[in-house]
Design a protein around this motif. Structure first.
Motif, PDB file in Angstrom:
ATOM      1  N   TRP A   9       0.862  -1.177   0.000  1.00  0.00           N
ATOM      2  CA  TRP A   9       0.000   0.000   0.000  1.00  0.00           C
ATOM      3  C   TRP A   9       0.895   1.222   0.000  1.00  0.00           C
ATOM      4  O   TRP A   9       1.810   1.337   0.833  1.00  0.00           O
ATOM      5  CB  TRP A   9      -0.913  -0.010   1.215  1.00  0.00           C
ATOM      6  CG  TRP A   9      -2.046  -0.979   1.118  1.00  0.00           C
ATOM      7  CD1 TRP A   9      -3.339  -0.706   0.801  1.00  0.00           C
ATOM      8  CD2 TRP A   9      -1.991  -2.409   1.344  1.00  0.00           C
ATOM      9  NE1 TRP A   9      -4.099  -1.848   0.815  1.00  0.00           N
ATOM     10  CE2 TRP A   9      -3.308  -2.924   1.142  1.00  0.00           C
ATOM     11  CE3 TRP A   9      -0.975  -3.293   1.711  1.00  0.00           C
ATOM     12  CZ2 TRP A   9      -3.609  -4.268   1.286  1.00  0.00           C
ATOM     13  CZ3 TRP A   9      -1.282  -4.638   1.841  1.00  0.00           C
ATOM     14  CH2 TRP A   9      -2.581  -5.113   1.634  1.00  0.00           C
ATOM     15  N   THR A  11       2.153   5.298  -0.033  1.00  0.00           N
ATOM     16  CA  THR A  11       1.940   6.607   0.577  1.00  0.00           C
ATOM     17  C   THR A  11       1.510   7.594  -0.518  1.00  0.00           C
ATOM     18  O   THR A  11       1.513   7.277  -1.708  1.00  0.00           O
ATOM     19  CB  THR A  11       3.231   7.106   1.223  1.00  0.00           C
ATOM     20  OG1 THR A  11       4.209   7.305   0.186  1.00  0.00           O
ATOM     21  CG2 THR A  11       3.771   6.112   2.255  1.00  0.00           C
ATOM     22  N   SER A  12       1.192   8.804  -0.099  1.00  0.00           N
ATOM     23  CA  SER A  12       0.818   9.835  -1.076  1.00  0.00           C
ATOM     24  C   SER A  12       1.951  10.094  -2.061  1.00  0.00           C
ATOM     25  O   SER A  12       1.727  10.233  -3.267  1.00  0.00           O
ATOM     26  CB  SER A  12       0.454  11.133  -0.355  1.00  0.00           C
ATOM     27  OG  SER A  12      -0.693  10.954   0.444  1.00  0.00           O
ATOM     28  N   ASP A  80       8.210   5.065  -0.035  1.00  0.00           N
ATOM     29  CA  ASP A  80       6.894   5.283  -0.653  1.00  0.00           C
ATOM     30  C   ASP A  80       5.883   4.200  -0.269  1.00  0.00           C
ATOM     31  O   ASP A  80       4.724   4.282  -0.651  1.00  0.00           O
ATOM     32  CB  ASP A  80       7.023   5.288  -2.182  1.00  0.00           C
ATOM     33  CG  ASP A  80       7.921   6.403  -2.685  1.00  0.00           C
ATOM     34  OD1 ASP A  80       7.936   7.474  -2.040  1.00  0.00           O
ATOM     35  OD2 ASP A  80       8.598   6.205  -3.704  1.00  0.00           O
ATOM     36  N   GLY A  82       3.752   2.376   2.493  1.00  0.00           N
ATOM     37  CA  GLY A  82       3.248   2.567   3.848  1.00  0.00           C
ATOM     38  C   GLY A  82       3.009   1.263   4.585  1.00  0.00           C
ATOM     39  O   GLY A  82       3.154   1.181   5.802  1.00  0.00           O
ATOM     40  N   ARG A  83       2.658   0.215   3.833  1.00  0.00           N
ATOM     41  CA  ARG A  83       2.371  -1.089   4.447  1.00  0.00           C
ATOM     42  C   ARG A  83       2.606  -2.181   3.421  1.00  0.00           C
ATOM     43  O   ARG A  83       2.439  -1.969   2.228  1.00  0.00           O
ATOM     44  CB  ARG A  83       0.909  -1.136   4.922  1.00  0.00           C
ATOM     45  CG  ARG A  83       0.514  -2.435   5.617  1.00  0.00           C
ATOM     46  CD  ARG A  83      -0.790  -2.254   6.398  1.00  0.00           C
ATOM     47  NE  ARG A  83      -1.940  -2.025   5.555  1.00  0.00           N
ATOM     48  CZ  ARG A  83      -2.785  -2.992   5.163  1.00  0.00           C
ATOM     49  NH1 ARG A  83      -2.562  -4.246   5.535  1.00  0.00           N
ATOM     50  NH2 ARG A  83      -3.842  -2.699   4.427  1.00  0.00           N
TER      51      ARG A  83
END
Length: 226
Positions: A9, A11-12, A80, A82-83
């Motif tokens: 997943w 990040t922005s 970049d 997140g998970r």
């Protein structure tokens, strides 16, 4: 350490990188993907990647008019992401398969769990489960990942897949402890072939033809136990 078929997943900033490198005609679908919070899939690394980069991809939902799927590949940096998780477990995807497959596939999952084997899923079935979109058709395969920890689990897992493959469109890979993966049907056939038969082993960074005993050795190597 990342592996092929891992889910990530972004990040922005990760999505900014994806959009900057994607073709313009894919941007609306990618924006929908981003807004829905769906993951990208880790794919094999490219040869000119910089340290700290991860190759990811998106298989966008089939087009209504012809069923074609647009695939977008890109790179992001570790920051970049997140998970991240491993590929979706089979039990988490049972509701995404056609009803005609569901009972038999649930039986496979129960037998695998009873034997201490964890099966994961990738490809169209996993994408359908993760997104709710119509990826699975009557001609789809069920792409499974078997990750044996020892030779007994490998033997049991191959026998289980072959038996259930008689009634289900099973495909997929055996993933060895060092991360290399071989199509389970190819590996099973190699065991019945002449000595020296090679199989195509896919790793995160390279693809190579190897003899099965090289892969079997990783099931006994203490370096991969942790």
């Amino acid at each position: 350490m990342f592996a092929r078929h891992d889910l990530v997943w972004l990040t922005s900033r990760g999505w900014q990188r994806v959009r900057a490198g994607a073709p313009a005609h894919a941007l609306p679908a990618l924006d929908t993907w981003r807004d829905a919070g769906w993951p990208a899939v880790v794919r094999r690394a490219e040869t000119d990647m910089a340290p700290g980069e991860v190759a990811i991809g998106f298989a966008l939902p089939p087009r209504p008019h012809d069923g074609g799927k647009l695939r977008v590949g890109c790179r992001v940096e570790l920051a970049d992401i997140g998970r991240r998780t491993r590929a979706l477990s089979l039990v988490g995807a049972l509701d995404a398969v056609p009803p005609a497959w569901r009972e038999a596939l649930a039986a496979l999952e129960r037998e695998a769990a009873g034997a201490g084997l964890g099966l994961a899923v990738y490809g169209s079935v996993a994408l359908a489960a993760l997104t709710g979109q119509a990826y699975v058709t009557a001609s789809s395969d069920i792409d499974l990942l078997l990750r044996p920890l020892n030779r007994a689990q490998l033997t049991a897992g191959l026998d289980l897949l072959a038996r259930h493959g008689a009634v289900l469109p099973l495909d997929g890979e055996v993933v060895f402890p060092d991360g290399r993966a071989v199509a389970w049907k190819e590996l099973r056939a190699a065991f019945d072939s002449a000595p020296g038969t090679r199989v195509l082993a896919k790793g995160l960074e390279r693809v190579a033809l190897v003899v099965p005993k090289e892969l079997l050795a990783t099931l006994e190597d203490p370096r991969w136990l942790n």
